[in-house]
Design an enzyme around this catalytic site. Sequence first.
Site, short mmCIF file in Angstrom:
data_model
loop_
_atom_site.label_atom_id
_atom_site.label_comp_id
_atom_site.label_asym_id
_atom_site.label_seq_id
_atom_site.Cartn_x
_atom_site.Cartn_y
_atom_site.Cartn_z
N SER A 189 0.61 -0.55 0.19
CA SER A 189 0.02 0.23 -0.33
C SER A 189 0.84 1.12 0.12
O SER A 189 1.89 1.75 -1.10
CB SER A 189 -0.84 -0.04 1.13
OG SER A 189 -1.56 1.07 0.89
N GLU A 316 -9.70 -5.50 -3.08
CA GLU A 316 -8.48 -4.70 -2.75
C GLU A 316 -9.57 -3.48 -2.04
O GLU A 316 -9.54 -3.52 -0.39
CB GLU A 316 -8.09 -3.62 -3.56
CG GLU A 316 -6.83 -4.30 -4.55
CD GLU A 316 -5.29 -4.03 -3.42
OE1 GLU A 316 -5.55 -3.96 -2.24
OE2 GLU A 316 -4.62 -4.49 -4.25
N HIS A 412 -7.76 -5.59 0.01
CA HIS A 412 -6.83 -4.59 0.43
C HIS A 412 -5.75 -5.61 2.11
O HIS A 412 -6.84 -5.45 3.11
CB HIS A 412 -6.94 -4.63 1.07
CG HIS A 412 -5.81 -2.78 1.06
ND1 HIS A 412 -5.12 -2.23 -0.57
CD2 HIS A 412 -5.61 -1.98 1.98
CE1 HIS A 412 -4.26 -1.68 -0.08
NE2 HIS A 412 -4.23 -1.07 1.40
#
Length: 504
Positions: A189, A316, A412
């Site tokens: 990320s 995600e 995610h």
Amino acid sequence: MRDTAWAGSEFRTASGPVRGRPPVDGVVAVLGVPYAAPPFGPHRFREPRPVRGWSGPRDCTAFGPVAPQSAELPGAPGWREGDEDVLTLNVWVRRQPDDGPLPVLFWIHGGAYTFGSSAQPDFDGTALARAGVVVVSCNYRVGFEGFGHVPGFPDNRGLLDQVAALRWVRENIAAFGGDPGNVTVAGHSAGAGSAACLMVMEQARGLFRRAIAHSVPHGFFTVEAAAAASSRIAAEAGVAPTGDGLLSASPRELVAASDKVAERCAEDPVVAIQAFDPVLFQPVVGGEVLPVDPLAAAAAGASRDVDLLVCHTLEEYWFLHEVGGVREVSSEEELADFAGALGVPAWLADGYRALLPGAPVLDRYLALFGDAVFGEYGSRFAECHARAGGRAYLSRFARRRVAPGREARPWHTADVPFAFGNLDAEGAAFLIGGAPDEQDRALSRRMLRAWADFAACGDPGWPPVTADATPVKVWAVPDDHLADDAVSDVRALWRGVPFDLLRL
């Protein structure tokens, strides 16, 4: 008499000797080693400065303090006002004779450039160290201290902290058995976004050979957008948006002001997309630190000497929706507003209706959001890198678990505990949907091995992206498989859609 429990846990660095934890199953963890001076007082908002050395063995058995932030994460320490020695790093190394210099994996944590630390349990480097990699992770300035625009001071201070930590690795990692000439930067990320920036930053040139970017985000501010965000935060803190004005506000005051500005973004965003995902801090493009955004720089060949491994998860943004991090969208009108804020053509949003027939608006919104910020951006980053002469590999995390009353999506952060070999870490059960089973553990071993092999020799075990083909390793249970993006309907939909900076 010397305590033999500590045998093999002492190392000498350029700043002084350090003592880590006693070895456990052959792995030593050396935690909280300063790599730069505390970035406060006269050093606040400035580039990192050298750390003052010491003479006797320094106790490095606990993680260092985290940078100013309001987040409280499972199993990790929170920020305490007054903690200033926040620029520290950690090393995990397998202590076995005759290993020779080992490849180094340098981990950068994520957290929307706003929160997080290297002490999160799923980032423990023990399993990777057992696989023959020296693991280094670092804390760096996040939020306003690291990424807020301050007139007269350098932007992207958090990135400069990471460069300082990489210089520490170059100067000191040989003492831990690591090879300073074989360093892989890895991140997830915001950590992956940082890795992408480091690939094209002149200050980081020559400090690493490879990069692993999991869920690399499309999110970069122009200087004007960053300045506008800082002005909002300064006003909330009751200070002028000048260097002196912002220095007069304490770290706690700027954390609180940033949180309040973020809360109001749904109704009053600084840039349009913040009405849907209120991330206030991004790397700033323009100026000496990051003159060009990573995608454009990669396409121009600026990073071709760095091997690249990119991964993203298939869904995600379902995670960000689950934790309340994004705005709810449930009508076609709201979806059209979102596409406008995202800056994509209306036909792209319409295309997701055809891709997901019968899906509710929310699912189409989350799919489009995830592809725009992570999936398509990361895939294109790998392709641009390869077409400019670099070596790139692409993978996707597709592991899914369906249980009574709950579905664990490939969302995610779910991939991180698998790649680190930390499926039993505190907080991992939420990410992966409960206790891991044997298929999960087998997948974790495969992903960890791919990281270790890539760090060692630049080959994770499947074909690279080329100018003409985009093979994709799909991580799944019970078995992985290789896909071809040439026949991907999602990728076809995105062809020709540009990625721009976040502007006012």
